[in-house]
Design a protein around this motif. Structure first.
Motif, PDB file in Angstrom:
ATOM      1  N   LYS A 111      34.597  52.876  30.844  1.00 36.01           N
ATOM      2  CA  LYS A 111      33.539  53.833  30.368  1.00 36.01           C
ATOM      3  C   LYS A 111      32.390  53.286  30.735  1.00 36.01           C
ATOM      4  CE  LYS A 111      36.972  55.439  27.975  1.00 36.01           C
ATOM      5  NZ  LYS A 111      37.774  56.503  28.643  1.00 36.01           N
ATOM      6  N   PRO A 112      31.365  54.301  30.900  1.00 33.36           N
ATOM      7  CA  PRO A 112      29.940  54.026  31.426  1.00 33.36           C
ATOM      8  C   PRO A 112      29.251  52.674  30.632  1.00 33.36           C
ATOM      9  CG  PRO A 112      29.859  56.306  30.777  1.00 33.36           C
ATOM     10  CD  PRO A 112      31.552  55.621  30.283  1.00 33.36           C
ATOM     11  N   GLY A 113      28.735  51.545  31.550  1.00 33.07           N
ATOM     12  CA  GLY A 113      28.460  50.292  31.058  1.00 33.07           C
ATOM     13  C   GLY A 113      29.546  49.354  31.281  1.00 33.07           C
ATOM     14  N   ASP A 114      30.794  49.650  31.470  1.00 30.97           N
ATOM     15  CA  ASP A 114      32.167  48.595  31.591  1.00 30.97           C
ATOM     16  C   ASP A 114      31.636  47.917  32.950  1.00 30.97           C
ATOM     17  OD1 ASP A 114      33.096  49.223  29.255  1.00 30.97           O
ATOM     18  OD2 ASP A 114      34.869  50.197  29.838  1.00 30.97           O
ATOM     19  N   LEU A 115      32.611  46.962  32.988  1.00 29.99           N
ATOM     20  CA  LEU A 115      32.409  46.088  34.359  1.00 29.99           C
ATOM     21  C   LEU A 115      33.907  46.217  34.750  1.00 29.99           C
ATOM     22  CD1 LEU A 115      31.388  44.183  36.500  1.00 29.99           C
ATOM     23  CD2 LEU A 115      31.927  42.330  35.073  1.00 29.99           C
ATOM     24  N   LEU A 116      34.248  46.505  36.058  1.00 33.61           N
ATOM     25  CA  LEU A 116      35.656  46.692  36.910  1.00 33.61           C
ATOM     26  C   LEU A 116      35.362  45.377  37.877  1.00 33.61           C
ATOM     27  CD1 LEU A 116      38.415  47.689  37.590  1.00 33.61           C
ATOM     28  CD2 LEU A 116      36.797  48.975  39.125  1.00 33.61           C
ATOM     29  N   VAL A 117      36.390  44.575  37.725  1.00 38.62           N
ATOM     30  CA  VAL A 117      36.332  43.428  38.782  1.00 38.62           C
ATOM     31  C   VAL A 117      37.545  43.873  39.796  1.00 38.62           C
ATOM     32  CG1 VAL A 117      36.768  40.917  39.080  1.00 38.62           C
ATOM     33  CG2 VAL A 117      35.029  41.832  37.476  1.00 38.62           C
ATOM     34  N   TYR A 118      37.430  43.584  40.942  1.00 40.04           N
ATOM     35  CA  TYR A 118      38.395  44.028  41.795  1.00 40.04           C
ATOM     36  C   TYR A 118      38.607  42.934  43.175  1.00 40.04           C
ATOM     37  CZ  TYR A 118      34.975  46.182  44.891  1.00 40.04           C
ATOM     38  OH  TYR A 118      33.885  46.453  45.915  1.00 40.04           O
ATOM     39  N   SER A 119      39.824  42.638  43.590  1.00 42.12           N
ATOM     40  CA  SER A 119      39.985  42.170  44.942  1.00 42.12           C
ATOM     41  C   SER A 119      39.610  42.907  46.209  1.00 42.12           C
ATOM     42  CB  SER A 119      41.229  41.330  44.697  1.00 42.12           C
ATOM     43  OG  SER A 119      42.399  42.333  44.775  1.00 42.12           O
ATOM     44  N   VAL A 139      29.946  52.785  35.584  1.00 43.41           N
ATOM     45  CA  VAL A 139      30.696  51.711  35.883  1.00 43.41           C
ATOM     46  C   VAL A 139      30.119  50.570  36.686  1.00 43.41           C
ATOM     47  CG1 VAL A 139      33.146  50.721  36.215  1.00 43.41           C
ATOM     48  CG2 VAL A 139      32.834  53.128  35.059  1.00 43.41           C
ATOM     49  N   HIS A 140      29.928  49.266  36.236  1.00 41.50           N
ATOM     50  CA  HIS A 140      29.637  48.373  37.218  1.00 41.50           C
ATOM     51  C   HIS A 140      30.872  47.612  37.902  1.00 41.50           C
ATOM     52  CE1 HIS A 140      25.742  48.453  35.237  1.00 41.50           C
ATOM     53  NE2 HIS A 140      26.432  48.274  34.078  1.00 41.50           N
ATOM     54  N   THR A 141      30.762  47.565  39.208  1.00 40.97           N
ATOM     55  CA  THR A 141      31.833  47.045  39.970  1.00 40.97           C
ATOM     56  C   THR A 141      31.512  45.519  40.586  1.00 40.97           C
ATOM     57  OG1 THR A 141      31.147  48.099  41.844  1.00 40.97           O
ATOM     58  CG2 THR A 141      32.587  49.433  40.385  1.00 40.97           C
ATOM     59  N   LEU A 142      32.263  44.719  40.816  1.00 40.64           N
ATOM     60  CA  LEU A 142      32.261  43.168  41.440  1.00 40.64           C
ATOM     61  C   LEU A 142      33.609  43.065  41.918  1.00 40.64           C
ATOM     62  CD1 LEU A 142      30.355  40.764  41.105  1.00 40.64           C
ATOM     63  CD2 LEU A 142      32.118  40.096  39.119  1.00 40.64           C
ATOM     64  N   ALA A 143      33.427  42.687  43.279  1.00 38.10           N
ATOM     65  CA  ALA A 143      34.555  42.326  44.146  1.00 38.10           C
ATOM     66  C   ALA A 143      34.830  40.852  44.214  1.00 38.10           C
ATOM     67  CB  ALA A 143      34.369  42.788  45.480  1.00 38.10           C
ATOM     68  N   PHE A 144      35.953  40.438  44.499  1.00 37.47           N
ATOM     69  CA  PHE A 144      36.220  38.874  44.564  1.00 37.47           C
ATOM     70  C   PHE A 144      37.169  39.078  45.594  1.00 37.47           C
ATOM     71  CE2 PHE A 144      40.551  38.331  42.708  1.00 37.47           C
ATOM     72  CZ  PHE A 144      40.542  39.309  42.046  1.00 37.47           C
ATOM     73  N   ALA A 167      36.165  45.357  31.654  1.00 37.28           N
ATOM     74  CA  ALA A 167      36.985  46.089  30.817  1.00 37.28           C
ATOM     75  C   ALA A 167      38.325  46.068  31.690  1.00 37.28           C
ATOM     76  CB  ALA A 167      36.707  47.568  31.089  1.00 37.28           C
ATOM     77  N   MET A 168      38.363  45.686  33.068  1.00 35.96           N
ATOM     78  CA  MET A 168      39.568  45.697  33.719  1.00 35.96           C
ATOM     79  C   MET A 168      39.458  44.655  35.207  1.00 35.96           C
ATOM     80  SD  MET A 168      41.427  48.787  36.091  1.00 35.96           S
ATOM     81  CE  MET A 168      41.772  49.829  34.339  1.00 35.96           C
ATOM     82  N   ILE A 169      40.472  44.120  35.286  1.00 33.20           N
ATOM     83  CA  ILE A 169      40.646  43.335  36.721  1.00 33.20           C
ATOM     84  C   ILE A 169      41.579  44.072  37.559  1.00 33.20           C
ATOM     85  CG2 ILE A 169      41.460  41.244  37.902  1.00 33.20           C
ATOM     86  CD1 ILE A 169      40.444  39.589  35.407  1.00 33.20           C
ATOM     87  N   TYR A 170      41.380  44.565  38.832  1.00 32.32           N
ATOM     88  CA  TYR A 170      42.312  45.399  39.345  1.00 32.32           C
ATOM     89  C   TYR A 170      42.316  44.672  40.830  1.00 32.32           C
ATOM     90  CZ  TYR A 170      44.097  49.280  42.106  1.00 32.32           C
ATOM     91  OH  TYR A 170      44.965  50.331  42.708  1.00 32.32           O
ATOM     92  N   THR A 171      43.843  44.383  41.266  1.00 29.22           N
ATOM     93  CA  THR A 171      44.020  43.551  42.448  1.00 29.22           C
ATOM     94  C   THR A 171      45.171  44.508  43.155  1.00 29.22           C
ATOM     95  OG1 THR A 171      44.664  41.695  43.270  1.00 29.22           O
ATOM     96  CG2 THR A 171      45.759  42.048  41.128  1.00 29.22           C
ATOM     97  N   GLU A 172      45.514  44.104  44.402  1.00 25.41           N
ATOM     98  CA  GLU A 172      46.535  44.574  45.288  1.00 25.41           C
ATOM     99  C   GLU A 172      46.652  43.327  46.147  1.00 25.41           C
ATOM    100  OE1 GLU A 172      45.018  48.108  47.388  1.00 25.41           O
ATOM    101  OE2 GLU A 172      46.211  47.325  49.438  1.00 25.41           O
ATOM    102  N   THR A 173      47.944  43.108  46.077  1.00 30.12           N
ATOM    103  CA  THR A 173      48.695  41.988  46.832  1.00 30.12           C
ATOM    104  C   THR A 173      49.921  42.009  47.163  1.00 30.12           C
ATOM    105  OG1 THR A 173      48.954  39.441  46.578  1.00 30.12           O
ATOM    106  CG2 THR A 173      49.029  40.769  44.532  1.00 30.12           C
TER     107      THR A 173
END
Ligand SMILES: *Cc1c(COP(=O)(O)O)cnc(C)c1O
Length: 416
Positions: A111-119, A139-144, A167-173
């Protein structure tokens, strides 16, 4: 009667969820090409809608009645039960494409204002959506990067200033195309630690490359296992499809979002997917055994500098422990650096006769492509170099042909 609980998924793919007596005894599930379903009574129709729209919880053993093919259809329901058997989830939802599955999950849980963290890197389409559409809705996004999923990730989240809204950690491995590994269990620990009573941090894993056979994200703490079913699940390079495996309220929310976006799989594609699932294990295992032989061949070629293949991992390598914990095969994907640059790579690709020069992967036929100018052409150069996507890199999806023929084709194309 054999109990479904004691059978392996390989054995369930021919029968799970299908009742021949409802279809004239037909051994195979027919294709239900219908937009709508006839109710026996008005009361029955009312009850089906109550359950479908969440106005009333289903009673124990009450199945959702068939209403309208955007909401439910026998081909989709049976296919979804079979997919869930592989990942060990309560159910699954199938979509018109892998991107439809991924974006539906994003739209439901961010949702607006949430943080998504992704690899990173992620599949190009996913990365594009994260970097263009999601910021446009706030939506704020942050990569690792693979390897950072423990303390580094927690620190990055804290420093972002949006930790409260994670709100979510999203990854692809494994990460495509060079196979760096992300430790799902470590991501799950971060998600749990930062979850709040009223806001669970969802961990979603794109399981396209090694799932559902060789990687089980749910076992390592993921909430959602996502697929481009266009790849190994479909497996014949003839359909575009996507899937999400999940349980409980998370699955329910994804299905409701799908009902209103209207991006469910078609009955015909679902029927083709059911056929594909009957040979999923055979195809994937053959592709993996072929890949081992192809990798051994490539490692011995003077024109090949190095290969990226999970089978190359040795005790002491940075990814070895994650590999042992998370995977049961070295898979069917190989990337390799050819001596030279784009010119040499293209000349090699153009000389191949049997192996098809095409993007995509996981099909019965071997597919080869040049990531830097094709699948990964939109990745910023700095990141591309950091993750070894250079002009000399080639990615091969090993098919189920005779391994000698794949090797012979590579050999003739490598010979100057
Ligand atoms: C192909 C792919 C997607 C996108 O799936 P489509 O079916 O093409 O929409 C997503 N993730 C990965 C890892 C893929 O390889």
């Amino acid at each position: 009667m054999i109990s479904h609980d004691t059978l392996h998924p390989e054995s369930l793919m021919m029968s799970l969820g299908y009742k021949p007596h409802l279809s004239e005894g037909s051994i195979k599930c027919p294709i239900f090409m219908t937009s709508t379903f006839v109710f026996n009574t008005a009361e029955e129709g009312k009850r089906f809608f109550e359950v479908a729209y969440g106005l009333s919880a289903p009673k124990p053993d009450e199945e959702l009645g068939l209403i309208y093919s955007r909401i439910n259809n026998p081909n989709l329901e049976i296919l979804e039960e079979r997919l869930a058997a592989w990942d060990g989830t309560e159910g699954a939802a199938t979509f018109i494409s892998g991107m439809a599955a991924i974006t539906t999950v994003f739209l439901e849980f961010l949702k607006p204002g949430d943080l998504l963290v992704y690899s990173e890197p992620l599949y190009g389409g996913t990365e594009h959506y994260i970097n263009t559409y999601l910021p446009s809705i706030g939506v704020h996004t942050l990569a690792f990067r693979p390897g950072e999923e423990g303390d580094v990730l927690r620190q990055k989240i804290q420093e972002s200033g949006y930790a409260e809204r994670l709100a979510m950690i999203y990854t692809e491995t494994p990460a495509n195309p060079t196979g760096d590994l992300v430790d799902i269990e470590k991501c799950s620990r971060v998600a749990k630690a930062l979850s709040k009573q009223d806001k669970k941090v969802i961990l979603a894993v794109d399981n396209t490359y090694m799932g559902p056979l060789w990687q089980k994200p749910i076992k390592h703490g993921a909430d959602i296992s996502l697929y481009s079913a266009t790849k190994y699940l479909g497996g014949h390079s003839d359909i575009i499809a996507g899937a999400v495996c999940a349980s409980g309220e998370i699955l329910q929310r994804i299905k409701v979002q799908r009902t209103f976006l209207g991006n469910m799989l078609s009955p015909f594609s679902a029927w083709l997917m059911m056929r594909s699932l009957e040979t999923l294990a055979l195809r994937m295992e053959k592709s993996a055994s072929n890949a081992e032989r192809v990798n051994a061949f490539l490692l011995n070629q003077a024109q090949v500098e190095k290969t990226y293949f999970l089978g190359n991992l040795k005790v002491g390598d940075k990814d070895y422990e994650v590999f042992k914990k998370q995977y049961t095969s070295t898979g069917g994907m190989i990337s390799f650096d050819i001596k030279g640059g784009e010119k040499e790579a293209f000349s090699f690709l153009n000389k191949l006769k049997m192996i098809k020069l095409a993007v995509s992967l996981g099909g019965t036929e071997s597919l080869i492509q040049h990531p830097q100018t094709m699948t990964h052409c939109s990745i910023p150069q700095e990141l591309a170099e950091a993750i070894n996507i250079t002009p000399k890199l080639i990615r091969l999806s090993v098919g189920v042909e005779h391994p000698d023929d794949i090797i012979a084709d590579l050999a003739q194309a490598l010979a100057e």
